[in-house]
Write a protein that holds these residues in place. Sequence first.
Motif, PDB file in Angstrom:
ATOM      1  N   VAL A   1      36.257  37.949  31.240  1.00 12.10           N
ATOM      2  CA  VAL A   1      35.696  36.638  31.600  1.00 12.10           C
ATOM      3  C   VAL A   1      36.709  35.853  32.422  1.00 12.10           C
ATOM      4  N   ILE A   2      37.960  35.932  32.011  1.00 14.72           N
ATOM      5  CA  ILE A   2      39.005  35.224  32.759  1.00 14.72           C
ATOM      6  C   ILE A   2      39.170  35.834  34.140  1.00 14.72           C
ATOM      7  N   LYS A   3      39.090  37.169  34.238  1.00  9.70           N
ATOM      8  CA  LYS A   3      39.221  37.842  35.525  1.00  9.70           C
ATOM      9  C   LYS A   3      38.123  37.399  36.495  1.00  9.70           C
ATOM     10  N   ASP A   4      36.878  37.314  35.958  1.00 12.17           N
ATOM     11  CA  ASP A   4      35.748  36.989  36.822  1.00 12.17           C
ATOM     12  C   ASP A   4      35.773  35.550  37.310  1.00 12.17           C
ATOM     13  N   HIS A   5      36.193  34.649  36.453  1.00 15.85           N
ATOM     14  CA  HIS A   5      36.035  33.230  36.770  1.00 15.85           C
ATOM     15  C   HIS A   5      37.365  32.506  36.994  1.00 15.85           C
ATOM     16  N   PHE A   6      38.452  33.092  36.539  1.00 12.17           N
ATOM     17  CA  PHE A   6      39.757  32.446  36.706  1.00 12.17           C
ATOM     18  C   PHE A   6      40.772  33.480  37.199  1.00 12.17           C
ATOM     19  N   GLY A   7      40.369  34.249  38.228  1.00 10.72           N
ATOM     20  CA  GLY A   7      41.213  35.327  38.734  1.00 10.72           C
ATOM     21  C   GLY A   7      42.515  34.844  39.323  1.00 10.72           C
ATOM     22  N   HIS A   8      42.565  33.598  39.760  1.00 10.92           N
ATOM     23  CA  HIS A   8      43.800  33.091  40.347  1.00 10.92           C
ATOM     24  C   HIS A   8      44.913  32.955  39.323  1.00 10.92           C
ATOM     25  N   MET A   9      44.543  33.024  38.022  1.00 11.59           N
ATOM     26  CA  MET A   9      45.549  32.876  36.980  1.00 11.59           C
ATOM     27  C   MET A   9      46.014  34.225  36.442  1.00 11.59           C
ATOM     28  N   THR A  10      45.465  35.353  36.943  1.00  9.09           N
ATOM     29  CA  THR A  10      45.801  36.680  36.410  1.00  9.09           C
ATOM     30  C   THR A  10      46.224  37.591  37.543  1.00  9.09           C
ATOM     31  N   PRO A  11      47.057  38.633  37.248  1.00  6.66           N
ATOM     32  CA  PRO A  11      47.443  39.601  38.285  1.00  6.66           C
ATOM     33  C   PRO A  11      46.248  40.444  38.705  1.00  6.66           C
ATOM     34  N   ASN A  12      46.154  40.776  39.981  1.00  5.12           N
ATOM     35  CA  ASN A  12      45.015  41.493  40.533  1.00  5.12           C
ATOM     36  C   ASN A  12      45.279  42.999  40.467  1.00  5.12           C
ATOM     37  N   ARG A  13      44.654  43.682  39.526  1.00  2.18           N
ATOM     38  CA  ARG A  13      44.829  45.124  39.346  1.00  2.18           C
ATOM     39  C   ARG A  13      43.476  45.818  39.471  1.00  2.18           C
TER      40      ARG A  13
ATOM     41  N   ALA B   1      37.322  38.906  26.611  1.00  3.92           N
ATOM     42  CA  ALA B   1      37.876  37.613  27.013  1.00  3.92           C
ATOM     43  C   ALA B   1      38.674  37.753  28.302  1.00  3.92           C
ATOM     44  N   GLN B   2      39.433  38.845  28.425  1.00  2.00           N
ATOM     45  CA  GLN B   2      40.198  39.063  29.655  1.00  2.00           C
ATOM     46  C   GLN B   2      39.275  39.228  30.858  1.00  2.00           C
TER      47      GLN B   2
ATOM     48  N   PRO C   1      28.732  25.170  33.025  1.00  5.34           N
ATOM     49  CA  PRO C   1      29.623  24.080  32.604  1.00  5.34           C
ATOM     50  C   PRO C   1      30.890  24.629  31.966  1.00  5.34           C
ATOM     51  N   ALA C   2      31.937  23.842  32.048  1.00  2.00           N
ATOM     52  CA  ALA C   2      33.224  24.287  31.516  1.00  2.00           C
ATOM     53  C   ALA C   2      33.166  24.501  30.013  1.00  2.00           C
ATOM     54  N   GLN C   3      32.301  23.749  29.305  1.00  2.29           N
ATOM     55  CA  GLN C   3      32.235  23.891  27.846  1.00  2.29           C
ATOM     56  C   GLN C   3      31.828  25.296  27.430  1.00  2.29           C
ATOM     57  N   MET C   4      30.980  25.934  28.216  1.00  4.06           N
ATOM     58  CA  MET C   4      30.534  27.277  27.855  1.00  4.06           C
ATOM     59  C   MET C   4      31.665  28.294  27.952  1.00  4.06           C
ATOM     60  N   PHE C   5      32.551  28.115  28.907  1.00  6.95           N
ATOM     61  CA  PHE C   5      33.705  29.015  29.004  1.00  6.95           C
ATOM     62  C   PHE C   5      34.630  28.835  27.812  1.00  6.95           C
ATOM     63  N   PHE C   6      34.820  27.590  27.409  1.00  8.20           N
ATOM     64  CA  PHE C   6      35.644  27.342  26.219  1.00  8.20           C
ATOM     65  C   PHE C   6      35.064  28.054  25.005  1.00  8.20           C
ATOM     66  N   LEU C   7      33.749  27.887  24.798  1.00 10.08           N
ATOM     67  CA  LEU C   7      33.124  28.479  23.620  1.00 10.08           C
ATOM     68  C   LEU C   7      33.137  30.005  23.711  1.00 10.08           C
ATOM     69  N   LYS C   8      32.883  30.565  24.890  1.00  6.29           N
ATOM     70  CA  LYS C   8      32.864  32.022  25.028  1.00  6.29           C
ATOM     71  C   LYS C   8      34.244  32.611  24.741  1.00  6.29           C
ATOM     72  N   LEU C   9      35.280  32.041  25.300  1.00 10.32           N
ATOM     73  CA  LEU C   9      36.635  32.537  25.058  1.00 10.32           C
ATOM     74  C   LEU C   9      37.020  32.372  23.589  1.00 10.32           C
ATOM     75  N   TYR C  10      36.604  31.254  22.999  1.00 10.27           N
ATOM     76  CA  TYR C  10      36.920  31.029  21.586  1.00 10.27           C
ATOM     77  C   TYR C  10      36.264  32.096  20.704  1.00 10.27           C
ATOM     78  N   LEU C  11      34.989  32.380  20.939  1.00  6.38           N
ATOM     79  CA  LEU C  11      34.289  33.372  20.133  1.00  6.38           C
ATOM     80  C   LEU C  11      34.876  34.771  20.331  1.00  6.38           C
ATOM     81  N   ASP C  12      35.195  35.130  21.576  1.00  7.14           N
ATOM     82  CA  ASP C  12      35.761  36.462  21.828  1.00  7.14           C
ATOM     83  C   ASP C  12      37.112  36.625  21.155  1.00  7.14           C
ATOM     84  N   LEU C  13      37.930  35.602  21.200  1.00  7.34           N
ATOM     85  CA  LEU C  13      39.244  35.699  20.573  1.00  7.34           C
ATOM     86  C   LEU C  13      39.144  35.717  19.056  1.00  7.34           C
TER      87      LEU C  13
END
Length: 704
Positions: A674-686, A671-672, A651-663
């Motif tokens: 997690v974003i790479k794995d699940h929201f890669g379209h929003m980050t540069p591919n390196r 946190a980066q 669920p989307a709520q778990m991503f919110f909580l995970k990113l919040y705790l990591d930050l």
Amino acid sequence: MNEPKYDENAEMPSIPAITPSQSDLMKLATQEFDKKNFSAAFSLMGKLAAQRTTDPKVLHNKVVAEFYQSGLKNKDDFNKNLQSVCKLIRYGPRRLSSETEALEDVDQTVIFYNQSVLLYHHRQYKAALEVLEKVVPSLEPLVSLYPTEENLSRKCVLLLIELYLCTYQPEKAMGRIAYFEKTYFIGKPATQITADRPTSSSGGERSDSSVDALRYKIGLYKTRCLLMFKSLKSSKRELKALLAIHPNQQPLSVTYLKCYLDYLRGNYKKAMKGLSSLPQTQVISEHGECLTMMYYNNLACIHFQMKKHHLGALHLRKSLQENENAIKDPRYTEKDRPLNMMGMSRHYELLYNMGIQLLHCGKSQPAFDCLIQAVQVYQTNPRLWLRLAECCIQYNRENNDEDRKLEKRLEVIQGSVGNGIHRKLILGPGLKKEKQSSGSSAIPATTYEFASLCLRNALFLLPEDPLDFDSAPSPENVDASKSQQDMLMVPAPPGNPMRSVEVANLRCSILCAAAYVSLSLNDHLMALNYARNLLRQPRISGAQRYLGNLYMAEVLVILDRISDAVNHLKPEDLEVISPCPPEEKTDKSEKEKDEPTEEKGPLYPWSPKEMIHAKKIMQYNLAVTYAIRGDFDKSNANLSESVAAIGTPLPAQMFFLKLYLDLMEGRRITAQNVIKDHFGHMTPNRVENQVISKSSSNAWHDNS
């Protein structure tokens, strides 16, 4: 011509003595009426009425003869003329509706009996009951003064029993059945009992077949009462007695009652087999009932209990169509329809069933449209108001799987600004609870506001909660109060009245829904009140207790009572999450061991089904609570454990909580990743980031 006005407080006009010629006319008219020569009887009564203009009996008999002459079709004229007779004897609608005034002249019983029959066939059951209850005190004097009118006395009692059943008062009906058996059966030989049919004043031959017909009718009434009480063992015994009266044939009414008994016992396949054996050739019975409509409706109810809701909805559509066809039948138009077919339509009962069936099919808006029409007739049914609220809840949020959808997960990252090392990601504000709002709770619509109104109505229609009484009952009064609660029957038309156990179960369902709706409307104090009241109920199910603790914890967090919220989020305290209420303790003799019933379960899919899944969801809520309190280590530990049983996609709520705790704890690289794995379209591919992502984020993701 204006109708003459009668002063109800004025004295009745004097009635002249009967002359010999008038007496001969009366006897001759009676003979013609018994021979069913209604035209001749009406002609003779017209001559007699011209001579005795102030005699209400003569005028009444003329009205009845005219009605029979029309083939029981001129209902409006019959009603108007009958009202004129009532006004002539100074018994208008105002006096008949009085709670204290009873019938003064026992000789006028037949007039009010006919008025009750007329109201009964127009399905004005309460009005008919008010009129007939005025006649009850005069029944015994009627038989003592006029022994030949015993048949009329029996008809009054039988109609009274029928009206009690139509108004869902089986306890009063059973009292009248006992009175009937004591008065007309016990201590009298069979030859002293006549059949329930029109007889002349001179009596007639009384046969054993008429006795069996009368006992058969009383047996039907008793079985219907027992089925309303859901006394299944006694109902089965009465059905066997009914079958013994007609050993060579099984009447249609007994077949339906037998199928209904199997339905209540949970033998749905056996009930369906019994219905399939019924003949379908006769569309409309002599009592004005559409048999095909009843057949399809009963099939739909059986499929509902078998959790085949779409098939049940199909049968209900057929039932509605058969009902409309019967009403529009050219042989039974509104003008030419006999009196016994006036109450043939079952439109609103079918709409009620259709609404519940569609609700379980997941079609909330069509279900709401059906139930909102049914509430115009059955506004005193608390179950109906709860179903309307459930339609609103389902329309706004069908299930929690919506948070797993891609569009919901994409709301975690709203966008990005800047380029290169100055690129910044914008996290979303969280998932908003989308709800339709009509601006007013008084407007019927699938909104939380209207759902809140429906739930308040449902609670208002329930009897007072026994837990609200301050004074505890003394030990000697405990048994008396318990037996009084067991006899409690709450009307829930068009269904059977609810017993005290069913009322307690319904109260838990209403409180659970009310707590959720109040949370959705940000009415936190009301949500706290509903949740607290829910958790103290003795008949609460495991699923309701589970939801009650979650709702209570959410309200307490909003009210900044974090420690109290943590006490309601203890996964180790979970024992049962079944949506079914606890079983009622019954005598073992009531259970049928020879015919096992089909296994009962929730009629609607419940999630979470497994205990481990429920515990992990509660653990996630505990992680959120710890995060709000600032205890990030406990929050991260609970979140990591809860991910294991939630399942993918998360669920989307778990991503919110995970990113919040990591930050908040400075784990920027995690946190980066997690974003790479699940929201890669929003980050540069390196390439270098992909390697780090694979090694670091799998520790959080592999468990799911």
